[in-house]
Design a protein around this motif. Structure first.
Motif, PDB file in Angstrom:
ATOM      1  N   VAL A   1      -6.792  -0.241  -3.450  1.00 44.63           N
ATOM      2  CA  VAL A   1      -7.196  -0.370  -2.450  1.00 44.63           C
ATOM      3  C   VAL A   1      -7.043   0.512  -1.228  1.00 44.63           C
ATOM      4  O   VAL A   1      -5.737   0.613  -1.032  1.00 44.63           O
ATOM      5  CB  VAL A   1      -6.731  -1.522  -1.765  1.00 44.63           C
ATOM      6  N   GLU A   2      -8.000   1.471  -0.593  1.00 40.64           N
ATOM      7  CA  GLU A   2      -8.097   1.513   0.676  1.00 40.64           C
ATOM      8  C   GLU A   2      -7.900   1.329   1.872  1.00 40.64           C
ATOM      9  O   GLU A   2      -9.041   1.083   2.308  1.00 40.64           O
ATOM     10  CB  GLU A   2      -8.703   2.844   0.217  1.00 40.64           C
ATOM     11  N   GLY A   3      -7.089   1.837   2.937  1.00 39.53           N
ATOM     12  CA  GLY A   3      -8.213   1.011   4.275  1.00 39.53           C
ATOM     13  C   GLY A   3      -7.220  -0.449   4.495  1.00 39.53           C
ATOM     14  O   GLY A   3      -6.642  -0.533   3.380  1.00 39.53           O
ATOM     15  N   GLN A   4      -7.350  -1.447   5.714  1.00 36.49           N
ATOM     16  CA  GLN A   4      -6.881  -2.832   5.467  1.00 36.49           C
ATOM     17  C   GLN A   4      -8.285  -3.584   5.874  1.00 36.49           C
ATOM     18  O   GLN A   4      -9.184  -3.093   6.429  1.00 36.49           O
ATOM     19  CB  GLN A   4      -5.979  -2.339   6.799  1.00 36.49           C
ATOM     20  N   GLY A   5      -8.094  -4.562   5.458  1.00 42.16           N
ATOM     21  CA  GLY A   5      -8.231  -5.829   6.077  1.00 42.16           C
ATOM     22  C   GLY A   5     -10.350  -5.381   5.871  1.00 42.16           C
ATOM     23  O   GLY A   5     -10.289  -4.747   4.877  1.00 42.16           O
TER      24      GLY A   5
ATOM     25  N   THR B   1     -11.656  -0.269  -5.875  1.00 38.08           N
ATOM     26  CA  THR B   1     -11.942   0.598  -6.465  1.00 38.08           C
ATOM     27  C   THR B   1     -11.332  -0.229  -7.816  1.00 38.08           C
ATOM     28  O   THR B   1     -10.004   0.616  -7.981  1.00 38.08           O
ATOM     29  CB  THR B   1     -11.969   2.294  -6.638  1.00 38.08           C
ATOM     30  N   LYS B   2     -12.392  -0.338  -9.072  1.00 35.86           N
ATOM     31  CA  LYS B   2     -11.572  -0.677  -9.952  1.00 35.86           C
ATOM     32  C   LYS B   2     -10.778   0.931 -11.375  1.00 35.86           C
ATOM     33  O   LYS B   2     -11.779   1.422 -11.107  1.00 35.86           O
ATOM     34  CB  LYS B   2     -12.270  -1.720 -11.335  1.00 35.86           C
TER      35      LYS B   2
ATOM     36  N   GLY C   1      -3.944   4.909  -1.021  1.00 35.41           N
ATOM     37  CA  GLY C   1      -4.097   3.547  -1.468  1.00 35.41           C
ATOM     38  C   GLY C   1      -2.001   2.732  -2.010  1.00 35.41           C
ATOM     39  O   GLY C   1      -1.411   3.244  -1.894  1.00 35.41           O
ATOM     40  N   ARG C   2      -2.915   1.872  -2.340  1.00 27.58           N
ATOM     41  CA  ARG C   2      -2.265   1.004  -2.362  1.00 27.58           C
ATOM     42  C   ARG C   2      -2.786  -0.142  -4.229  1.00 27.58           C
ATOM     43  O   ARG C   2      -4.192   0.157  -4.262  1.00 27.58           O
ATOM     44  CB  ARG C   2      -1.590  -0.283  -2.336  1.00 27.58           C
ATOM     45  N   LEU C   3      -2.258  -0.233  -4.917  1.00 25.45           N
ATOM     46  CA  LEU C   3      -2.384  -0.945  -7.039  1.00 25.45           C
ATOM     47  C   LEU C   3      -2.649  -2.416  -5.999  1.00 25.45           C
ATOM     48  O   LEU C   3      -1.663  -3.286  -5.592  1.00 25.45           O
ATOM     49  CB  LEU C   3      -1.322  -0.668  -7.702  1.00 25.45           C
ATOM     50  N   VAL C   4      -3.106  -3.353  -6.840  1.00 28.03           N
ATOM     51  CA  VAL C   4      -3.610  -4.385  -6.403  1.00 28.03           C
ATOM     52  C   VAL C   4      -4.088  -5.111  -7.787  1.00 28.03           C
ATOM     53  O   VAL C   4      -5.097  -4.599  -8.643  1.00 28.03           O
ATOM     54  CB  VAL C   4      -4.661  -5.075  -5.225  1.00 28.03           C
TER      55      VAL C   4
END
Length: 68
Positions: A17-21, A27-28, A52-55
Motif C-alpha cells: 500500500v502506497e499513500g494514505q487514506g 497492489t496485490k 510503501g507498507r505490507l498489509v
C-alpha cells in the motif's frame, strides 16, 4: 518452512500500500495461509515492494460478475 498445500486456498491476501487514506493505492502481491494454531502465517509473494507498507487482509467475498 513448510509450504502450503497446493489444493488449499489462502486465508489472506497480501498487498503493498502506497499513500494514505482515500488516495492510497493497493497492489496485490501475494497470499498468506494462517497457521493451524493461529500464531502466524506462511506468506508467498509474487513481487517485492520497493516502498510503501505490507498489509495482510482476509479476502472480501466475490460479488456477482467478478472473476474468480
Amino acid at each position: 518452512m513448510k509450504r502450503p498445500q497446493k489444493n488449499t486456498r489462502p486465508s489472506h491476501a497480501v498487498y503493498t500500500v502506497e499513500g494514505q487514506g482515500e488516495s492510497s493505492y493497493w497492489t496485490k502481491i501475494g497470499a498468506a495461509w494462517a497457521h493451524e494454531n493461529g500464531e502466524g502465517f506462511n506468506i508467498q509473494l509474487t513481487a517485492l515492494p520497493l516502498d510503501g507498507r505490507l498489509v495482510v487482509r482476509k479476502p472480501k467475498p466475490k460479488t456477482d460478475g467478478e472473476a474468480a
